[in-house]
Design a protein around this motif. Structure first.
Motif, PDB file in Angstrom:
ATOM      1  N   ILE A 192       0.885  -1.087   0.084  1.00  0.00           N
ATOM      2  CA  ILE A 192      -0.139   0.091  -0.046  1.00  0.00           C
ATOM      3  C   ILE A 192       0.989   1.135  -0.011  1.00  0.00           C
ATOM      4  O   ILE A 192       1.836   1.216   0.806  1.00  0.00           O
ATOM      5  N   TRP A 256     -12.390   2.443  -0.742  1.00  0.00           N
ATOM      6  CA  TRP A 256     -11.537   1.816  -1.701  1.00  0.00           C
ATOM      7  C   TRP A 256     -12.375   1.426  -3.053  1.00  0.00           C
ATOM      8  O   TRP A 256     -13.712   1.068  -2.908  1.00  0.00           O
ATOM      9  N   ARG A 258     -11.763  -1.605  -5.705  1.00  0.00           N
ATOM     10  CA  ARG A 258     -11.021  -2.473  -5.636  1.00  0.00           C
ATOM     11  C   ARG A 258     -11.498  -3.523  -6.945  1.00  0.00           C
ATOM     12  O   ARG A 258     -12.737  -3.684  -7.195  1.00  0.00           O
ATOM     13  N   ALA A 291      -3.202   0.166  -3.562  1.00  0.00           N
ATOM     14  CA  ALA A 291      -2.633  -1.168  -3.207  1.00  0.00           C
ATOM     15  C   ALA A 291      -2.720  -2.039  -4.181  1.00  0.00           C
ATOM     16  O   ALA A 291      -3.265  -2.132  -5.243  1.00  0.00           O
ATOM     17  N   LEU A 341      -6.463  -4.842   3.327  1.00  0.00           N
ATOM     18  CA  LEU A 341      -6.992  -3.630   2.806  1.00  0.00           C
ATOM     19  C   LEU A 341      -7.799  -2.993   3.950  1.00  0.00           C
ATOM     20  O   LEU A 341      -7.429  -1.697   4.146  1.00  0.00           O
TER      21      LEU A 341
END
Length: 351
Positions: A192, A256, A258, A291, A341
């Motif tokens: 990250i 986030w 993702r 990330a 995460l």
């Protein structure tokens, strides 16, 4: 004997000697012959092209005055020397003789205030940036002790470190490269990076700025389609050929975007690996995060044992469906990667 010493110590200084001392001090303060003094204010960048082209490089010497704690970044693109593209030699010498040298770029922090001599050999263009202590480009705004993340889901230890700015040469402002950032490494395969949002506005990594795109996707409420045009950061020289499991994930301080990705260079199936990609924004808007991790599809019944060249739309559709429904479709599991995460904690202020 004592009277003689006192008289000697208090005797008037010869004017000729005094004038000579003053002249010597002035000479020390002036740039050496052949050195051009450059004016570079804190927070500014200076670009110039002393040579008409890369095929006609020149060598020059400069001086720039820095305050203690200032950062100086110098970059020069490759020039043509004897028919070969060669990064110019750059050397910087500061007060007391402290020196830094490299090819193509030098980054240093001024230990003491004063003039810094810069020598550049065989170059055609030069960029110099000066950043005072605390500037967003050189200060990530977070210390390692400010960050907490849990690595047990991957059975990995966590290491947090600050990475300094890493410039690259560009002739178009703003200055380009990596600003200072905090790197959080969970074992060998999950990283990250945390950036100050205002640093990205001042020092572009790769255009275009991904933050507005990510912010818009995070504000939405409809399911996110696993498109191949989802933002990459940094973009680099590749694009996404396959994407799956695009979702919004929520952590204690960051939201986030993702998804899983496979890049265009990797045209072979069945896939031996997938990239875990996430882009995040802190809820107070101060930090942007990336990330990245690695995972691989577990073999499925009926798949060929050896990789085959090209793309296979039926295989890709079946893999997307399997990832969406089978928790064991990937190793490491998607849930384990998500757990890392979502465990990230940084100082944050609610909007």
């Amino acid at each position: 004997m004592t009277t003689s010493r006192i008289a000697s110590a208090t005797a008037p200084v010869d004017p000729a000697v005094m004038h000579a001392l003053i002249a010597i001090l002035l000479l020390i303060a002036l740039p050496a012959r052949g050195q051009e003094a450059l004016s570079l204010a804190p927070g500014h960048t200076l670009r110039f092209h002393p040579a008409p082209s890369a095929e006609q490089p020149v060598s020059r010497d400069y001086t720039v005055s820095l305050a203690a704690g200032d950062w100086l970044a110098i970059t020069a693109p490759a020039a043509q020397v004897n028919g070969a593209a060669t990064e110019p030699a750059i050397e910087v010498t500061g007060p007391g003789g402290a020196a830094a040298r490299d090819y193509g770029r030098v980054v240093l922090r001024a230990a003491a205030a004063g003039p810094y001599a810069i020598s550049v050999r065989d170059f055609h263009a030069l960029s110099l940036s000066r950043y005072p202590a605390g500037h967003p480009v050189v200060d990530p705004g977070l210390a390692a002790a400010d960050v907490r993340v849990e690595g047990r889901a991957l059975g990995a230890t966590v290491a947090v470190a600050s990475e300094p700015m890493d410039p690259r040469h560009e002739d178009v402002p703003p200055p380009s490269g990596w600003p200072a950032r905090l790197a959080v490494r969970v074992g060998d395969g999950f990283t990250i990076h945390l950036y100050r949002r205002d640093a990205l506005r001042r020092m572009e990594l790769w255009p275009a700025d991904p933050v507005p795109v990510v912010a818009a996707l995070l504000r939405g409420t409809a399911p996110i389609e696993a498109r191949t045009d989802l933002p990459l950061f940094p973009a680099g020289n590749f694009s996404v050929a396959f994407a799956a499991q695009a979702e919004r994930r929520r952590g204690p301080c960051m939201d986030w975007l993702r998804y899983l990705a496979r890049h265009t260079q990797e045209d072979a199936w069945p896939f031996r690996g997938l990239a875990y990609v996430a882009l995040g924004l802190s809820r107070d808007g101060r930090f942007f995060a990336t990330a990245s991790g690695e995972t691989a599809p577990t073999p499925a019944k009926g798949e060929p044992a050896e990789e085959r060249e090209g793309r296979n739309a039926d295989y890709e559709a079946a893999l997307r469906a399997r990832i969406a429904t089978d928790p064991a479709a990937l190793e490491p599991r998607l849930s384990a990667l998500d757990a890392v995460l979502e465990s990230l904690v940084i100082p944050c202020v609610a909007r």
